[in-house]
Design a protein around this motif. Structure first.
Motif, PDB file in Angstrom:
ATOM      1  N   ARG A 104       0.878  -1.184   0.000  1.00 26.35           N
ATOM      2  CA  ARG A 104       0.000   0.000   0.000  1.00 26.35           C
ATOM      3  C   ARG A 104       0.912   1.230   0.000  1.00 26.35           C
ATOM      4  O   ARG A 104       1.424   1.644   1.044  1.00 26.35           O
ATOM      5  N   TRP A 162       2.085   5.158  -0.855  1.00 25.67           N
ATOM      6  CA  TRP A 162       1.568   6.524  -0.980  1.00 25.67           C
ATOM      7  C   TRP A 162       1.947   7.083  -2.350  1.00 25.67           C
ATOM      8  O   TRP A 162       3.109   7.053  -2.750  1.00 25.67           O
ATOM      9  N   ARG A 222      -2.834   9.813  -2.258  1.00 24.70           N
ATOM     10  CA  ARG A 222      -3.654   8.729  -1.741  1.00 24.70           C
ATOM     11  C   ARG A 222      -2.783   7.472  -1.679  1.00 24.70           C
ATOM     12  O   ARG A 222      -1.722   7.410  -2.317  1.00 24.70           O
ATOM     13  N   PHE A 223      -3.254   6.502  -0.920  1.00 21.26           N
ATOM     14  CA  PHE A 223      -2.590   5.204  -0.929  1.00 21.26           C
ATOM     15  C   PHE A 223      -3.118   4.381  -2.101  1.00 21.26           C
ATOM     16  O   PHE A 223      -4.329   4.375  -2.371  1.00 21.26           O
ATOM     17  N   VAL A 224      -2.205   3.682  -2.773  1.00 20.54           N
ATOM     18  CA  VAL A 224      -2.587   2.807  -3.873  1.00 20.54           C
ATOM     19  C   VAL A 224      -2.058   1.412  -3.565  1.00 20.54           C
ATOM     20  O   VAL A 224      -0.898   1.267  -3.148  1.00 20.54           O
ATOM     21  N   ASP A 225      -2.915   0.415  -3.741  1.00 21.13           N
ATOM     22  CA  ASP A 225      -2.507  -0.971  -3.469  1.00 21.13           C
ATOM     23  C   ASP A 225      -1.894  -1.611  -4.709  1.00 21.13           C
ATOM     24  O   ASP A 225      -2.467  -1.527  -5.809  1.00 21.13           O
ATOM     25  N   TYR A 226      -0.765  -2.253  -4.530  1.00 21.13           N
ATOM     26  CA  TYR A 226      -0.126  -3.012  -5.597  1.00 21.13           C
ATOM     27  C   TYR A 226       0.107  -4.425  -5.069  1.00 21.13           C
ATOM     28  O   TYR A 226       0.652  -4.591  -3.972  1.00 21.13           O
ATOM     29  N   ASN A 257       4.850   0.317   7.435  1.00 21.10           N
ATOM     30  CA  ASN A 257       3.870  -0.023   8.471  1.00 21.10           C
ATOM     31  C   ASN A 257       3.927   0.981   9.624  1.00 21.10           C
ATOM     32  O   ASN A 257       3.895   0.620  10.801  1.00 21.10           O
ATOM     33  N   GLY A 258       4.051   2.231   9.259  1.00 19.78           N
ATOM     34  CA  GLY A 258       3.967   3.310  10.234  1.00 19.78           C
ATOM     35  C   GLY A 258       5.233   3.628  10.987  1.00 19.78           C
ATOM     36  O   GLY A 258       5.262   4.591  11.752  1.00 19.78           O
ATOM     37  N   GLU A 295       5.133   4.727   2.990  1.00 25.41           N
ATOM     38  CA  GLU A 295       4.812   6.142   2.773  1.00 25.41           C
ATOM     39  C   GLU A 295       6.054   6.977   3.040  1.00 25.41           C
ATOM     40  O   GLU A 295       6.996   6.525   3.695  1.00 25.41           O
TER      41      GLU A 295
END
Lengths: 252, 265
Positions: free
Chosen positions: A12, A14, A22-26, A70-71, A93
């Motif tokens: 996921r 950014w 936005r976040f985009v899933d790959y 993961n943050g 991100e």
């Protein structure tokens, strides 16, 4: 040739710039031993050729691929995918404490401007006949730890004084306290940076959360070995009446 | 490729994070344990009873400056003590270890996170109301945390008394002996000393304040020993908190007749 087991993961990532994102899933099939940077490169090569990501050595030494995985602030090249939870997307991100350029790339120029303001190394006069200096190894060892810094700025990113309170104008951040400590504690250095550290560099804003130490990929004990010793020296100079009286009576 | 739910990149919402680990667990532990300890100690400090039994003196009350105890250094409760004010030996002494711990660099970082949520944990969103008004320890009132070194100096004296209390804890009415309390006191003093002599201010005092470390064998050993303890400062901080608490509870329960001391020797 042995086939390496693959694992299907969702990254996921950014995507965006300063104005919008936005976040985009790959979804990607990753091989055993791959790190997050490998997976990001895989996505870049196969699904998102315009994905912006800064990297260089892929060995944890250049400090370019700093991001939040993961943050948590991490080097993407040193974060193995098999050490992340398998059953949920891996969020990637850009660093939150710096202005975004695009996607995973942030503008970290502020750090270089801060570094220019720190008073440089000013050695005492050579004390040996050959025009060089003599130092004990243990005195140099103390500051050697600080020289491991690769300037990835993960410590700057995780520090809540910059990240949440935007104190960039009043606080230089853990990276530059480490830099200042390497100079200030050096056995040959004669420069005095304590007034700068207290007033201009805002060392008092640090409230010792140790997050900088936690995220440092070089395992520098930033808080205990650099920031707190500097805080203690600042306390000596500015906040300790007994030390002040002793200084007046007997000198430094 | 698919778009995930759009979330703001800058985390400004309280407790918002994309961390997937149990970051809250240790903060909760800190919050609960420190709250329980402060509540217990606050209640205890006003109790002028059940702080000694046989050879044992509770570390919450040691040294006893004034009081109805054979351990009292300066006699009974002083006459100048206001009649309306509650009295206990702990009231006169507990501020030293409490102040030492409250201003300790480790505990500061721990309770800023657990109690102030400043931040709640690394890379976890803070209450948005603070914003740029954050003062940290740069200004009043937290600039007073710099008093830590003075609490250290006083605590070193208290550690000396606690060490003497371990000796006293071997002096039973029938001569030398070792009870469960003696062992508890001995473990406590080791951990308290480890915590006190591994303090960051102590490390500064023993050599950190200089660019050239001490060259004498004793000076070097002190600095290096302190640095070794300092690496485990968090561990000593927690363990010594539990042992000092346990010692007081043990003496209190003995004194109240709830439990009996077991003699080992």
């Amino acid at each position: 040739m042995t086939a390496h087991p693959t694992r299907r993961v969702t990254l996921r990532i950014w995507r965006g710039d300063r104005n919008d994102g936005r976040f985009v899933d790959y979804v990607a099939d990753v091989d055993e031993g791959m790190v997050v940077l490998d997976a990001v490169h895989l996505v870049q090569a196969t699904q998102a050729p315009d994905l912006a990501v800064r990297w260089n050595c892929k060995a944890g030494k250049c400090g370019s691929c700093s991001a939040e995985v993961n943050g948590m602030p991490r080097l993407m090249c040193m974060t193995r995918i098999d050490q992340l939870p398998a059953d949920e997307p891996i969020t990637v991100e850009p660093m939150a404490a710096f202005p975004l350029v695009r996607d995973l790339v942030t503008d970290v120029r502020w750090n270089y401007e801060v570094k220019k303001k720190i008073r440089p190394f000013r050695p005492r006069k050579p004390d040996a006949a050959d025009g060089t200096w003599r130092m004990d190894q243990e005195d140099v060892d103390r500051v050697q730890e600080f020289r491991k810094c690769i300037e990835c700025f993960l410590c700057q990113n995780v520090c809540h004084v910059l990240r949440d309170h935007d104190k960039h104008a009043e606080f230089i951040g853990p990276r530059f306290f480490v830099y200042a400590a390497a100079l200030e504690m050096h056995p040959l250095d004669t420069e005095d940076r304590l007034a700068d550290l207290r007033h201009r560099d805002g060392i008092g804003y640090c409230n010792i959360t140790k997050c900088c130490t936690v995220v440092c990929p070089e395992h520098i004990t930033i808080t205990d070995n650099a920031i707190i010793p500097l805080k203690e020296r600042v306390a000596d100079r500015f906040y300790d009446p007994i030390r002040r009286a002793l200084r007046v009576l007997f000198g430094d | 490729m698919s778009e995930a739910a759009g979330a703001p990149r800058r985390l400004r919402v309280f407790l918002e994070t994309r961390r997937t680990d149990s970051w809250w667990a240790f903060q909760l532990f800190t919050l609960l344990v420190l709250t329980a300890f402060v509540a217990y100690a606050t209640q205890r400090v006003f109790v002028d009873a059940h702080y000694e039994w046989g050879p044992y003196l509770s570390p919450f009350y040691s040294p006893v400056l004034f009081g109805d105890s054979r351990h009292a250094l300066f006699g009974p409760k002083p006459e100048w003590w206001p009649s309306w004010a509650p009295f206990s030996p702990a009231l006169l002494i507990l501020a030293i270890p409490a102040g030492f711990r409250f201003t300790c660099y480790y505990y500061r970082g721990a309770y800023y996170k657990a109690f102030w949520a400043d931040p709640p944990a690394c890379a976890v969103g803070e209450p948005g109301l603070r914003g740029r008004r954050f003062r940290g320890e740069h200004r009043w009132p937290l600039i007073l945390q710099n008093v830590h070194r003075y609490f250290l100096y006083l605590s070193v004296v208290v550690v000396g008394f606690l060490a003497y209390d371990v000796y006293l804890a071997t002096q039973f009415e029938d001569g030398f002996g070792i009870g469960v309390g003696t062992v508890l006191f001995a473990v406590n003093i080791v951990l308290i000393a480890g915590y006190t002599f591994g303090c960051h201010s102590m490390r500064h005092l023993l050599g950190g304040r200089r660019d050239v470390l001490p060259k004498s064998a004793i000076g070097r050993a002190c600095y290096q020993g302190c640095s070794r303890l300092n690496r485990r400062h968090m561990l000593f901080a927690w363990l010594s908190l539990f042992t000092v608490w346990s010692c007081d509870v043990y003496v209190r329960l003995l004194s109240m007749g709830v439990i009996r001391d077991i003699r080992i020797l």
